[in-house]
Each structure stands twice: as structure tokens, then as C-alpha cells.
Scaffold this motif. Structure first.
Motif, mmCIF file in Angstrom:
data_model
loop_
_atom_site.group_PDB
_atom_site.id
_atom_site.type_symbol
_atom_site.label_atom_id
_atom_site.label_comp_id
_atom_site.label_asym_id
_atom_site.label_seq_id
_atom_site.Cartn_x
_atom_site.Cartn_y
_atom_site.Cartn_z
ATOM 1 N N GLU A 6 0.832 -1.199 0.000
ATOM 2 C CA GLU A 6 0.000 0.000 0.000
ATOM 3 C C GLU A 6 0.871 1.254 0.000
ATOM 4 O O GLU A 6 1.988 1.261 0.518
ATOM 5 N N SER A 7 0.310 2.316 -0.559
ATOM 6 C CA SER A 7 0.966 3.627 -0.529
ATOM 7 C C SER A 7 -0.097 4.700 -0.632
ATOM 8 O O SER A 7 -1.258 4.415 -0.946
ATOM 9 N N GLY A 8 0.317 5.940 -0.357
ATOM 10 C CA GLY A 8 -0.592 7.064 -0.521
ATOM 11 C C GLY A 8 -1.162 7.622 0.762
ATOM 12 O O GLY A 8 -1.882 8.628 0.729
ATOM 13 N N LYS A 19 -5.628 9.553 -2.033
ATOM 14 C CA LYS A 19 -5.844 8.393 -2.879
ATOM 15 C C LYS A 19 -4.826 7.326 -2.505
ATOM 16 O O LYS A 19 -3.615 7.530 -2.655
ATOM 17 N N LEU A 20 -5.321 6.210 -2.025
ATOM 18 C CA LEU A 20 -4.474 5.087 -1.674
ATOM 19 C C LEU A 20 -4.300 4.169 -2.878
ATOM 20 O O LEU A 20 -5.222 4.005 -3.678
ATOM 21 N N SER A 21 -3.128 3.579 -2.970
ATOM 22 C CA SER A 21 -2.846 2.595 -3.999
ATOM 23 C C SER A 21 -2.356 1.311 -3.343
ATOM 24 O O SER A 21 -1.730 1.347 -2.283
ATOM 25 N N GLY A 115 -1.668 -6.691 2.838
ATOM 26 C CA GLY A 115 -0.521 -5.811 2.830
ATOM 27 C C GLY A 115 -0.146 -5.390 4.236
ATOM 28 O O GLY A 115 -0.788 -5.792 5.214
ATOM 29 N N GLN A 116 0.890 -4.566 4.331
ATOM 30 C CA GLN A 116 1.404 -4.123 5.623
ATOM 31 C C GLN A 116 0.665 -2.907 6.165
ATOM 32 O O GLN A 116 0.782 -2.600 7.358
ATOM 33 N N GLY A 117 -0.068 -2.227 5.314
ATOM 34 C CA GLY A 117 -0.860 -1.091 5.763
ATOM 35 C C GLY A 117 -0.192 0.248 5.517
ATOM 36 O O GLY A 117 1.037 0.345 5.423
ATOM 37 N N THR A 118 -1.021 1.276 5.418
ATOM 38 C CA THR A 118 -0.551 2.651 5.276
ATOM 39 C C THR A 118 -1.370 3.531 6.201
ATOM 40 O O THR A 118 -2.590 3.387 6.292
#
Length: 124
Positions: A6-8, A19-21, A115-118
Motif C-alpha cells: 500500500e501507498s498514498g 488516494k491510496l494505492s 498488505g502491511q498497511g498505510t
């Protein structure tokens, strides 16, 4: 095996947007459903949004309906979460997850890979 990154995430004022990706690798992305979940401090992880393998079905939690939009780009093996009109109660770690059945689901039990999270922080 499926890898998800994840990112954003970030810090935004109330009323703002992010906006997360979630970029994936390891298997054929277009075969599986994708979901976004979130976990606020001291609370259990909760469902936010999900999308089926082809994008034809989308699901939203009542708390985000009308403000968040989930989408996917199978050519990029990426799922997105557009978050508008953010509120302080949206503050949480946001996780994407892959559902190998392909349909997307509100239940975290249906997801095999995470995922690891954001971190998303919304200030008032």
C-alpha cells in the motif's frame, strides 16, 4: 503467494482527500477480488470497500459510502481507494487484501493475503 504494498497515506485536514494505492505481484491480479480494510487505534479492523475481479461489483461500508471510491487497473495490477471529504474518524491504518475467490467481500475471513498497511491521519 501474493504480495501487496500500500501507498498514498498521510496527514490531511478534515474535508481533504487522499488516494491510496495497492500494488500487487505474484499471481494473476485480474483473477481475484480486492478489499480495503482499516483499523483505528484501540479498535478492531473493519471493512471499508471491496471490488470484484472485473470491477463490476463494488461494496462499501455505510460509514464511507458516498465519500470513498474503490477502483482497479488490472493492467497495472493495482487497486485504488479514492477518499474524499475525509473526517477525523477516518483516521486509521488502511490495509488492502486479496480475495482469491474473485468476488470481493465485506468479511475479512474471505481474504487470503494482506498488505502491511498505510497510515491515514485526518486532523480536525
Amino acid at each position: 503467494q501474493v504480495q501487496l504494498v500500500e501507498s498514498g497515506g498521510g496527514l490531511v485536514q478534515a474535508g481533504g482527500s487522499l488516494k491510496l494505492s495497492c500494488a500487487t505481484s505474484g499471481r494473476t491480479f485480474s483473477n481475484y477480488g480486492m478489499g480495503w480494510f482499516r483499523q483505528a487505534p484501540g479498535k478492531e479492523r473493519e471493512f471499508a470497500a471491496a471490488i470484484s475481479w472485473g470491477g463490476g461489483r463494488k461494496y462499501y461500508a455505510d460509514s464511507v459510502k458516498g465519500r470513498f471510491t474503490i477502483s482497479r487497473d488490472n493492467a497495472l495490477s493495482t487497486v485504488f481507494l479514492q477518499m474524499n471529504n475525509l473526517k477525523p474518524e477516518d483516521t486509521a491504518v488502511y490495509y488492502c487484501a486479496a480475495d482469491l475467490w474473485g468476488m470481493g467481500s465485506r468479511s475479512s475471513d474471505e481474504y487470503a493475503f494482506w498488505g502491511q498497511g498505510t497510515q491515514v491521519t485526518v486532523s480536525s
